[in-house]
Design an enzyme around this catalytic site. Sequence first.
Site, PDB file in Angstrom:
ATOM      1  N   CYS A   1       0.822  -1.220   0.000  1.00  0.00           N
ATOM      2  CA  CYS A   1       0.000   0.000   0.000  1.00  0.00           C
ATOM      3  C   CYS A   1       0.852   1.264   0.000  1.00  0.00           C
ATOM      4  O   CYS A   1       0.326   2.368  -0.135  1.00  0.00           O
ATOM      5  CB  CYS A   1      -0.931   0.003   1.207  1.00  0.00           C
ATOM      6  SG  CYS A   1      -1.483  -1.636   1.657  1.00  0.00           S
TER       7      CYS A   1
ATOM      8  N   HIS B   1      -9.260   3.719  -1.267  1.00  0.00           N
ATOM      9  CA  HIS B   1      -7.885   3.234  -1.130  1.00  0.00           C
ATOM     10  C   HIS B   1      -7.500   2.295  -2.277  1.00  0.00           C
ATOM     11  O   HIS B   1      -7.411   1.083  -2.091  1.00  0.00           O
ATOM     12  CB  HIS B   1      -7.747   2.545   0.237  1.00  0.00           C
ATOM     13  CG  HIS B   1      -6.371   2.080   0.573  1.00  0.00           C
ATOM     14  ND1 HIS B   1      -5.214   2.643   0.058  1.00  0.00           N
ATOM     15  CD2 HIS B   1      -5.955   1.071   1.395  1.00  0.00           C
ATOM     16  CE1 HIS B   1      -4.154   2.006   0.563  1.00  0.00           C
ATOM     17  NE2 HIS B   1      -4.573   1.049   1.353  1.00  0.00           N
TER      18      HIS B   1
END
Lengths: 129, 395
Positions: B93, B342
Site C-alpha cells: 500500500c 484506497h
Amino acid sequence: MTVARFWRKQVHRYNLVGTHCNECGEYFYPPRNMCPTCRRDGKIEPHKFNGAGEVVTYTVIRTAAEGFVHQTPFVLAIVKLDEGPQLTSQIVCDPEVAYIGMKVKPVFRRIGQSGERDIIHYGTKFVPV
Amino acid sequence: MKVLVMRDVAIIGVYNTKFGEMWDRSFRDIFVEAGVGALEDAGVSGEDIGGLYVGNMSGGQFVEQEHIGALIADYSGLSRNLHLPSTRVEAACASGGLALRQAIFAVASGYQDITVAGGVEKMTDVSTSIASSALAAAADHEWEGMMGATFPGLYAMIARLHMHKYRTTSEQLAEVAVKNHYNGSMNPIAQYQNRITVDAVLKSIMVADPLHIFDCSPITDGASALVVAPADIAHKYTDTPIYIKATAQANDTIALHDRRDITTLDATVIAAKRAYEMSALTPNDIDLVEVHDCFTIAEICAIEDLGFTKKGEGGKITEEGETAIGGRIPVNTSGGLKACGHPVGATGIKQTVEITHQLRGEAGKRQVDGAEIGMTHNVGGSGATAVVHILSRNR
Ligand SMILES: [Zn+2]
C-alpha cells in the site's frame, strides 16, 4: 499454498521448532537463519519451544480469509512465548473468555485449507492453561 | 546529509481520477486519464519528460497483469516513438509513496529533469474475497496469513492493545471515520460522499473485534499522477510550484508480531524523524497532514507516531476535534483512505495531490486556511514500510 511450501516448514509448524542465536542468546519463532543483532557473526541453531506463553493482544475474526471461513468466529492472537519471541496463532476458546495476559499452551490442530483442491494443513494453535 | 549536493525538486502538475467502483473503466483507462491530467496541469508534453515511476501493488492479482511500467508508458503514448523509461515500484500500500520518492531521486540527482510519478490500482475486477487475499499478501503470508490473519485482523490486534494500554475507546475510533467521511463529502473525487455518525459506525457489522466494517477503508479503483521538476525551472510551468522539503522512508519487520511495540509503527516514527531532520522542521510547523488511515486505529497511531500528540492520546485529540478542518492539525482533508477510497498503489500519490491542492489554495470547501506546509504519510502492510514527505509553498 502448495504441498511443498507447507511441507518445507512442517517440523517448525507441527512441533514449534524455531531457532536460537548462540552468540547473543535471542530466540526466534518463526525461525530465522540470520540474527538481526549479530547478522553474519550469529550462531544459529534449532530450538524446540515448550510453548508456554501469554496473549499479548487478540481479535475475533468474523470475516475470514479463504480457507478459514468455516471456522468463524475464531480468536486470533499474538502470543509471547516464555523464551521471548512472539508469534501469530489462534486460541482455541470461546471468544468471550479471551483476554490480554491470558496464559496459554500449544496444541496440534488443523489450521485451515488452501487452494482449489482444499489441501488441509495442520500446525500449532494455543489453548488457555 | 548527502541531500545537500542534490537539486531542490518541485511539483508542477497533479491529477486524481475519480475514486470508486468503476465497472465501466479499465486499468488502462484510469492510468491514462491520470497521466494526461497531470501533464496538462503542468503544461508539459511527452517530449519534455525524462521518465515515469508508477506505484502499483498487485496488477498480477487484481487484473492478472504484470510489467505495469511498460504497459503504462505504452498506452500513455510514450513508448512507440519516445521510448521513455518507465518503472513500476512496489511496496504494497506504500507503492505510490515510494514511486514519488524514486521520481524525486531522479530529478534531485540531475539524472532526469521533468519526471512523472504515478500510482494505480484496479481492485474491483475481482471478487471481494480475492481482493482481500491479494491485500493479505502485504503481511507475512507464511506466518500470519497461514494462521488465519486478515488485514483487519492485524489492525484489530493493534486496536485492542491500544485500548488496553491507553484507554482508547470504540467511540474515539469511530470519530476518525466520521471526520473522514465529513471531509470526503467535500471532495468531488471521493468514493464516499455521505456523512456518517458515531452510532452508525458502532452499529455496523463487526469484522474483527474491535473493528467494525465502518472502521475499514474500502476496495477502490483509482489512479493519480503528478509531475516533478527541478525547483530552478519550476516557475516556467506554474505560478505555484510546491516544493519537496523532505522525502524519507523507513522499514520494519514484515510481521506485526515481531515489532518492538505492537501499538507503535516504528517505521513511521523513524521515517518522520528523518523527514523532520531533512527539512529542519518540527511537527509544530506542519499545517496539515494526509495519513495512512487504512483502518481508523491506523490514523490514531499515525498522528501519535508522527509527533502530533503524545503516544496514547490520538483518540482523545480526535474526539476533541483537533484533527478536523479548522482544528489544530487537520488530518486527511481528502477524506483519507476511509472515505476518499484506497486504490492501494495510487494512495501515496493521491495524498500528495491533495496536499498540493491545499498548498496551492485550490481545495474548495475543504481548504485549510493559510496552509503553507503539509505532510504525507503512506504505509505498506501493517507497518513494514513507511514513507513520509514534507511539502511547502516556499522553497
Ligand atoms: Zn544474535
